[in-house]
Design an enzyme around this catalytic site. Structure first.
Site, PDB file in Angstrom:
ATOM      1  N   CYS A  52      -3.226   1.582   0.648  1.00  0.00           N
ATOM      2  CA  CYS A  52      -1.799   1.294   0.532  1.00  0.00           C
ATOM      3  C   CYS A  52      -1.079   2.344  -0.305  1.00  0.00           C
ATOM      4  CB  CYS A  52      -1.580  -0.094  -0.059  1.00  0.00           C
ATOM      5  SG  CYS A  52      -2.347  -0.340  -1.674  1.00  0.00           S
ATOM      6  N   ARG A  54      -2.230   5.803  -0.573  1.00  0.00           N
ATOM      7  CA  ARG A  54      -2.483   7.196  -0.187  1.00  0.00           C
ATOM      8  C   ARG A  54      -3.055   7.273   1.228  1.00  0.00           C
ATOM      9  NH1 ARG A  54      -4.697   9.799  -4.091  1.00  0.00           N
ATOM     10  NH2 ARG A  54      -4.454   8.101  -5.603  1.00  0.00           N
ATOM     11  N   GLU A 115      -8.281   0.829 -11.906  1.00  0.00           N
ATOM     12  CA  GLU A 115      -8.437  -0.276 -10.952  1.00  0.00           C
ATOM     13  C   GLU A 115      -9.716  -0.071 -10.132  1.00  0.00           C
ATOM     14  OE1 GLU A 115      -8.143   0.006  -7.544  1.00  0.00           O
ATOM     15  OE2 GLU A 115      -7.359   2.035  -7.312  1.00  0.00           O
ATOM     16  N   GLN A 121     -12.899   1.313  -1.366  1.00  0.00           N
ATOM     17  CA  GLN A 121     -12.155   2.016  -0.320  1.00  0.00           C
ATOM     18  C   GLN A 121     -12.737   3.403  -0.067  1.00  0.00           C
ATOM     19  OE1 GLN A 121      -8.428   1.705  -2.364  1.00  0.00           O
ATOM     20  NE2 GLN A 121      -7.807  -0.165  -1.306  1.00  0.00           N
ATOM     21  N   ALA A 191      -6.009 -12.619   3.959  1.00  0.00           N
ATOM     22  CA  ALA A 191      -7.215 -13.160   3.323  1.00  0.00           C
ATOM     23  C   ALA A 191      -8.147 -12.054   2.853  1.00  0.00           C
ATOM     24  CB  ALA A 191      -7.940 -14.090   4.301  1.00  0.00           C
ATOM     25  N   MET A 194      -7.571  -8.252  -2.132  1.00  0.00           N
ATOM     26  CA  MET A 194      -6.421  -8.216  -3.022  1.00  0.00           C
ATOM     27  C   MET A 194      -5.787  -9.597  -3.140  1.00  0.00           C
ATOM     28  SD  MET A 194      -4.986  -5.889  -4.918  1.00  0.00           S
ATOM     29  CE  MET A 194      -5.190  -4.294  -4.133  1.00  0.00           C
TER      30      MET A 194
END
Length: 431
Positions: A52, A54, A115, A121, A191, A194
């Site tokens: 979300c 990059r 984070e 990711q 779902a 995050m």
């Protein structure tokens, strides 16, 4: 041209969410990008990292300029890249690219420093590229080292302990509008991990009524069991939205799931009481026009970034220690990478010397007559030793040079002096 490590991309520092969402890629679109771009001119290995915050193309390339142009042509054709978008993109090369990759994997380049989501990711992006067959020994080594650096940073600093996460900022923004969150009704749209983190934070701060809405009801049911809420299919969402105090949306829908008309209906049902909508999706789930509806407090990723920048002192102390680790690891890996870059030239040199020795031995046999077995073994061993001495000496010299520019100059000199073909594709290396 010599092979290079290149990163082409944009992130939350260079572009607002309205731009980032245009270049966001689903898992399927990432596969398509991998398969298309790895066939493009100059691109030998490729990883696509899309979150979300990059979208980045990590390249091992035999032609940095052509490879970067191939990425931009792809984005122009597939995503409508315009000249006005260029200022949001960056192109990083070699040492700068390597440092950037390490910083991304270690969450030093994240919107929220420390984070943990970026590690997963990053791993997923690498795994996807491996499954698509677009990585080889160089990018595999880079990605593996980046994850090793990330682990060391988390083990040796307080970077993770100091993180102000997106779920945390969701709670803070909700409390600013609604006060204490006891007995507040929460709707989670999506779902994913995050949403699950947001649910836990909200429940820890008193929210007790949790509704999970998802396109796949089965996933919503699995999620709701974890948080003690109810599960609802996406198409049945309307009445549950009408009774929500907080809506957190993180779906992967390609269109808005809450539009201005929906917000007006929700507020009519609520009697105009304040409602918090937190859109942590890219592309966005909630139409920005809902901000025009009285009583609606909409926060998107740009708003969360502003909150994350507050009270950064503790994280910055940890980040300084993390940067020292990163610099140490990058220096060592850079030396290894430079040594790897000259291997194709050294291999070509050995082959060339072996060829010359074989020719000279054959000439000697014709001049002197056949050798005995012992003589033949001795002469073969002698020429192999000469080859090893020459190639080994040059290999050590090339690998130990401190600067790439010096290494490139000497490598080209060796190639020219010994009439070696420049092994561009071989230098890129594939499994």
């Amino acid at each position: 041209m010599e092979p290079s490590l290149v990163v082409v991309g944009l992130n939350f520092k260079t572009s607002p969410v309205a731009v980032r969402e245009r270049f966001w890629m689903s898992e399927l679109r990432r596969y398509e990008a991998l398969h298309q771009l790895v066939r493009a001119e100059g691109i030998d290995e490729l990883v696509v990292l899309a979150t979300c915050n990059r979208t980045e193309f990590i390249l091992w390339t035999s032609d940095a300029g052509e490879a970067a142009d191939s990425v931009l042509r792809f984005l122009t054709h597939e995503y409508g890249l315009k000249m006005s978008d260029w200022s949001h993109f960056y192109r990083l090369m070699d040492d700068v690219a390597l440092n950037h990759i390490f910083r991304v994997a270690s969450s030093l380049d994240s919107m929220v420093i420390g984070e943990p989501e970026i590690v997963g990711q990053f791993k997923n992006a690498w795994s996807q590229a491996q499954a698509a067959g677009t990585t080889g020994r160089f990018l595999d080594a880079v990605m593996q080292k980046a994850l090793t650096v990330s682990k060391r940073v988390r083990n040796e600093t307080a970077i993770g302990n100091a993180a102000v996460s997106i779920p945390y900022t969701t709670v803070e923004l909700s409390k600013q509008v609604l006060g204490e969150l006891f007995d507040k009704a929460v709707v989670l749209m999506g779902a994913g991990k995050m949403s699950e983190s947001a649910a836990k934070y909200l429940m820890n701060h008193g929210a007790s009524q949790i509704c999970v809405i998802n396109r796949t009801l089965h996933k919503a049911q699995e999620f709701s069991e974890k948080v003690g809420g109810i599960a609802v299919a996406l198409e049945d969402r309307a009445p549950y939205l009408d009774h929500a105090d907080i809506i957190v949306s993180s779906t992967s829908c390609p269109h808005y799931v809450i539009e201005k008309a929906d917000a007006e209906r929700i507020q009519a049902a609520r009697g105009g009481k304040p409602i918090v909508m937190v859109d942590i999706a890219v592309p966005r789930d909630i139409d920005p026009a809902v901000r025009e509806v009285p009583g609606v407090h909409l926060f998107d990723m740009d708003d969360l970034e502003k909150v994350a920048k507050r009270n950064e002192s503790e994280r910055q102390v940890a980040a300084v220690a993390a940067e020292e680790i990163l610099a140490d690891e990058a220096k060592g890996f850079r030396r290894k990478l430079m040594a790897e870059r000259v291997v194709p030239t050294i291999v070509a040199l050995r082959n060339r010397l072996d060829e010359v020795c074989r020719q000279e031995l054959e000439s000697l046999r014709q001049e002197l007559g056949p050798f005995t077995e012992d003589q033949d073994q001795a002469m073969t061993a002698l020429t192999a030793h000469i080859t090893q001495r020459i190639a080994g000496s040059l290999a050590r010299e090339l690998k130990e040079l401190p600067e790439r520019s010096e290494q490139d100059m000497l490598t080209m000199a060796v190639q020219r002096l010994f009439h070696l073909e420049q092994p561009q594709k071989a230098a890129a290396g594939t499994n």
